[in-house]
Design an enzyme around this catalytic site. Structure first.
Site, short mmCIF file in Angstrom:
data_model
loop_
_atom_site.label_atom_id
_atom_site.label_comp_id
_atom_site.label_asym_id
_atom_site.label_seq_id
_atom_site.Cartn_x
_atom_site.Cartn_y
_atom_site.Cartn_z
N CYS A 2 3.98 76.55 20.24
CA CYS A 2 4.44 75.98 21.15
C CYS A 2 3.59 74.66 22.24
O CYS A 2 2.32 74.51 21.68
CB CYS A 2 4.77 77.05 22.75
SG CYS A 2 5.47 77.96 22.20
N ARG B 208 1.36 71.02 15.13
CA ARG B 208 1.65 72.96 15.69
C ARG B 208 2.57 73.29 14.60
O ARG B 208 2.79 74.73 15.18
CB ARG B 208 0.83 72.44 17.27
CG ARG B 208 0.18 71.98 17.19
CD ARG B 208 0.23 72.10 19.29
NE ARG B 208 -0.44 73.17 19.78
CZ ARG B 208 -1.40 73.41 20.21
NH1 ARG B 208 -2.42 72.57 20.04
NH2 ARG B 208 -1.62 74.84 20.63
N TRP C 70 7.90 76.87 19.49
CA TRP C 70 7.94 77.81 18.38
C TRP C 70 8.36 79.10 18.61
O TRP C 70 7.53 80.03 19.79
CB TRP C 70 6.67 77.82 18.13
CG TRP C 70 6.20 78.46 16.56
CD1 TRP C 70 6.20 77.28 15.38
CD2 TRP C 70 6.28 79.50 16.27
NE1 TRP C 70 5.84 78.39 14.19
CE2 TRP C 70 5.92 80.05 14.79
CE3 TRP C 70 5.36 81.03 17.16
CZ2 TRP C 70 5.58 80.86 14.19
CZ3 TRP C 70 5.16 82.16 15.95
CH2 TRP C 70 4.84 82.20 14.72
N ASN D 129 3.71 78.35 27.27
CA ASN D 129 3.08 78.71 25.95
C ASN D 129 2.53 79.87 25.95
O ASN D 129 2.09 80.73 27.22
CB ASN D 129 1.77 77.93 25.78
CG ASN D 129 2.59 76.44 25.20
OD1 ASN D 129 3.64 76.29 25.68
ND2 ASN D 129 1.06 75.75 24.69
N GLY D 130 2.88 81.12 25.07
CA GLY D 130 1.86 82.33 25.31
C GLY D 130 3.38 82.99 25.08
O GLY D 130 4.31 82.90 25.01
N GLU E 281 -7.65 81.59 -1.73
CA GLU E 281 -7.13 80.66 -1.28
C GLU E 281 -5.87 79.62 -1.41
O GLU E 281 -5.65 78.99 -1.18
CB GLU E 281 -8.57 79.59 0.09
CG GLU E 281 -8.31 78.56 0.00
CD GLU E 281 -7.53 78.05 1.24
OE1 GLU E 281 -7.67 79.98 2.48
OE2 GLU E 281 -7.27 76.94 2.38
N LYS F 101 -2.60 78.42 -0.10
CA LYS F 101 -1.92 77.10 -0.27
C LYS F 101 -0.99 76.79 -0.76
O LYS F 101 0.27 75.87 0.00
CB LYS F 101 -2.91 75.92 -0.73
CG LYS F 101 -4.31 75.22 -0.06
CD LYS F 101 -4.72 74.98 1.19
CE LYS F 101 -3.80 76.38 2.48
NZ LYS F 101 -5.12 76.30 3.08
N GLU G 173 2.36 78.28 1.39
CA GLU G 173 2.51 78.13 2.58
C GLU G 173 3.69 76.53 2.74
O GLU G 173 4.11 76.15 3.38
CB GLU G 173 1.48 78.14 3.17
CG GLU G 173 -0.05 77.23 3.24
CD GLU G 173 -1.09 76.52 4.58
OE1 GLU G 173 -1.87 77.37 4.07
OE2 GLU G 173 -0.78 78.10 5.84
N HIS H 78 -4.91 96.65 -14.72
CA HIS H 78 -4.64 98.23 -13.66
C HIS H 78 -2.73 97.73 -12.30
O HIS H 78 -2.20 98.27 -11.91
CB HIS H 78 -5.46 98.28 -12.96
CG HIS H 78 -6.97 98.61 -13.47
ND1 HIS H 78 -7.10 99.31 -14.19
CD2 HIS H 78 -7.38 97.40 -13.81
CE1 HIS H 78 -8.36 99.57 -14.54
NE2 HIS H 78 -8.98 98.67 -14.08
N LYS I 261 0.19 75.36 13.67
CA LYS I 261 -1.35 75.20 13.34
C LYS I 261 -2.27 76.27 13.91
O LYS I 261 -3.07 76.37 13.43
CB LYS I 261 -1.28 73.84 13.59
CG LYS I 261 -3.01 72.76 13.23
CD LYS I 261 -2.59 73.01 11.34
CE LYS I 261 -4.60 73.13 11.79
NZ LYS I 261 -4.99 72.83 10.07
C1 AGP Z 1 -4.40 78.27 6.79
O1 AGP Z 1 -3.76 76.82 5.92
C2 AGP Z 1 -3.00 78.35 7.77
N1 AGP Z 1 -2.75 76.96 8.58
C3 AGP Z 1 -4.13 79.58 8.72
O2 AGP Z 1 -4.22 80.87 7.56
C4 AGP Z 1 -5.19 79.53 9.61
O3 AGP Z 1 -6.52 79.31 8.83
C5 AGP Z 1 -5.07 80.69 9.74
O4 AGP Z 1 -3.92 80.53 10.94
C6 AGP Z 1 -6.57 80.65 10.74
O5 AGP Z 1 -6.38 79.35 12.18
P1 AGP Z 1 -7.60 79.40 12.62
O6 AGP Z 1 -9.26 79.02 11.25
O7 AGP Z 1 -7.78 78.34 13.71
O8 AGP Z 1 -8.35 80.10 13.58
#
Ligand code: AGP
Length: 608
Positions: A2, A27, A74, A99-100, A482, A486, A489, A505, A603
């Site tokens: 949010c 975000r 969100w 927010n929250g 990683e 990527k 997501e 395994h 984000k």
């Molecule tokens: C990665 O592409 C993501 N957007 C997500 O995993 C992100 O790294 C995670 O939410 C942690 O965020 P931060 O680094 O702002 O703490």
């Protein structure tokens, strides 16, 4: 997640507020809304979906106002819908954005229903409007009503509120969710993200937990949790338009991938000599403290956690320190034992990730020597609450998928590893070798970015599949993870990562012609073993896409072998990340997904 923006001005604010919402789109959100004070009524517009739809509504209705609040939502409590979108209102008088998460919302909602309030949404936020209305009706000012409401609310919140009875002032409150005030000329703003108002001012005041502020176009007053009027520092930050625009790139993610040579240079620059790391780059006294460290605990989430996993290998090899690493969301719940002389490291792009912040706060109560954060946002809560910090200086990262934040975190974490080794007088020649490698890293990354044309040839093969496997061994296993993160997501392809030795395994059962396998094969003592693992994949019909050191030879049949530029082996995880980012981006582009704002993701994850 949010986003909040609010404004009190001597000019019309509707357009400014919507522009601010656009700036926070990165975000992640599912709906947007605005409430604009119009002296005898409040214009209330909400839309499900993109901010552009709200803007279209604004263009059609042309509300004029000098005081307003706006929000991107969100969903946490209640589905994404127009009725759940903020602002929420009480009796057409009090309007709020939040927010929250309000943890005790069920009991508060029930008690407000008993008081006669009707709810029109499924959210935990609407009750804040009713609570404020209740206290306003009892004769409180909005400022006092906010303190009374705060006394009832449990959980995390940033709130902005307006009242029909006052067309000059808005009130904001902060507890564990980011909120700041921006000072303009004849106008004052509040926002959850400096980027939302970076076009309007360079002067920011970061509110602290418990603060409540009353804001008009000409003045503001901040009261702390004990209701005392306080002065908070004004921070000057120039958030230039350039940093938050895509330029000639199609997406922020693409721009951020290609910014990495400069971003990594910004992380390393000024922090090393020709053959060693400088003292106290994590803050005065850090070198002295590092000398006492015997054990490391890392906590982080997502991509930042992957950076931590690489670092655990580096700490062992270079600083000779044992390292425990945990998901920030799990750390508090495992009743962690803290050895004497342990150092806590948090890693976060945003510095606002609720789980990481909660882990730091929990750890602050434990017997750690101290805490260090590797973070991209100097004004974040994590940066303010850690004993020491190194800012990655990557510039704003807008794409939800972390790219330059990750490689700069790794560069920063290597500096931390070197600093720990130096303070304990360990491996001076190795330190010198790595520092040289760090200094030449921007050039190696530039060469790696030139692999785009080769990657473009293989991206259609992955774009047409529903699954993918990523393989790496040792220090490359976190990079494989990683790469898989990527891809999943932003392209929504199911992707998993394994240390290649684990294949037989279990996961080998998944291999067939529909399972592309992306492998990382740098020159290392385990390269030969990795090649045998890849032969096992080939023998079962899997197609191999291998990013390899020139010395590694493997027949990939219809797959692809892409030769990587060389650099110091310990820094190769940073370099091998780059083609995986490009691959994910190009695959997502072919699949037509919303690359910068992938579905369901945010984000900055400011709820636990
Ligand atoms: C990665 O592409 C993501 N957007 C997500 O995993 C992100 O790294 C995670 O939410 C942690 O965020 P931060 O680094 O702002 O703490």
């Amino acid at each position: 997640m949010c986003g909040i923006i609010a404004a009190a001005s001597t000019r019309n604010v509707g357009k400014l507020l919507v522009q601010g919402l656009h700036k926070m789109e990165y975000r992640g959100y599912d709906s947007a809304g605005i409430a604009l004070h119009q002296h005898d009524s409040i214009a209330h517009l909400r839309t499900l979906g993109k901010v552009q739809l709200l803007e279209d509504k604004m263009i059609a209705e042309k509300p004029k106002s000098k005081l307003g609040i706006a929000h991107t939502r969100w969903a946490t409590h209640g589905e994404p819908s127009e009725s759940n979108a903020h602002p929420h209102k009480s009796q057409d008088k009090v309007y709020i954005v939040h927010n929250g998460i309000i943890e005790n919302y069920v009991e508060l909602r029930e008690s407000l229903i008993e008081d006669g309030y009707e709810f029109s949404s499924q959210t935990d936020s609407e009750l804040i409007a009713h609570l404020l209305d209740l206290y306003l009706n009892q004769g409180s000012s909005m400022l006092d009503a906010m303190f009374l409401a705060k006394a009832k609310l449990e959980g995390a919140y940033a709130i902005a509120a307006i009242d029909l009875a006052d067309d000059q002032k808005l009130v904001v409150a902060r507890n564990k969710s980011p909120l700041l005030i921006g000072l303009g000329t004849d106008e004052i703003f509040a926002a959850s993200d400096p980027l939302a108002i970076g076009q309007l001012t360079n002067e920011f005041i970061f509110l602290e937990d418990g603060d409540v502020a009353e804001i008009s176009a000409e003045a503001y007053e901040i009261r702390d949790k004990d209701q005392n009027t306080v002065t908070r520092d004004i921070t000057n930050i120039d958030i230039s338009n350039q940093a938050t625009s895509k330029g000639d790139y199609k997406h922020f993610m693409e721009k951020e991938i290609y910014e990495q040579p400069q971003a990594v240079l910004n992380t390393v620059d000024g922090r090393v000599t020709s053959d060693d790391v400088l003292d106290n780059i994590f803050g005065l006294g850090s070198t002295e403290l590092f000398a006492k460290v015997k054990r490391i605990q890392i906590v982080a989430c997502g991509t930042s956690l992957h950076a931590g996993r690489v670092t655990a290998n580096w700490l062992s090899a270079i600083a000779e320190l044992p390292c425990q690493i945990d998901y920030a969301s799990e750390y508090r719940y495992k009743n962690p034992h803290v050895d004497k002389n342990s150092l806590l490291i948090t890693i976060s792009q945003s510095g606002e990730t609720a789980d990481t912040l909660a882990a730091l706060r929990y750890a602050n109560e434990k017997d750690y020597l101290g805490s260090v954060t590797i973070c991209n946002v100097p004004t974040s809560a994590l940066a303010r609450e850690s004993d020491f910090a190194l800012f990655t200086n990557a510039g704003p990262e807008i794409g939800v998928a972390s790219t330059k934040a990750f490689t700069t975190q790794l560069a920063g974490l290597m500096l931390l590893t070197l600093a720990l080794a130096k303070s304990r007088d360990l491996n001076p020649r190795l330190r010198g070798r790595i520092v040289k490698g760090l200094r030449s890293l921007p050039d190696v990354i530039t060469k790696t970015l030139e692999l785009k044309d080769e990657i473009l040839k293989i991206s259609p093969n992955l774009a047409s599949k529903d699954n993918a496997l990523f393989l790496g061994r040792g220090i490359f296993y976190p990079i494989a993870k990683e790469g898989a993160l990527k891809l999943k997501e932003i392209s929504y392809i199911h992707a998993e990562a394994y240390p290649a030795g684990e294949l037989k395994h279990g996961p080998l059962a998944l291999i067939d012609e529909d399972m592309p396998v992306v492998a990382l094969a740098p020159e290392s003592e385990i390269a030969e073993k990795l090649v045998s693992n890849l032969e096992e994949v080939k023998a079962r019909g899997g197609t191999l896409y291998v990013f390899a050191d020139p010395s590694v030879s493997i027949d990939v049949n219809e797959g692809a072998l892409i030769t990587m530029p060389q650099c110091d082996f310990l820094l190769t995880p940073i370099v091998y990340t780059i083609p995986l980012q490009i691959l994910s981006y190009e695959v997502a582009l072919l699949r037509g997904t919303d690359i910068d704002q992938p579905r369901n993701l945010a984000k900055s994850v400011t709820v636990e």
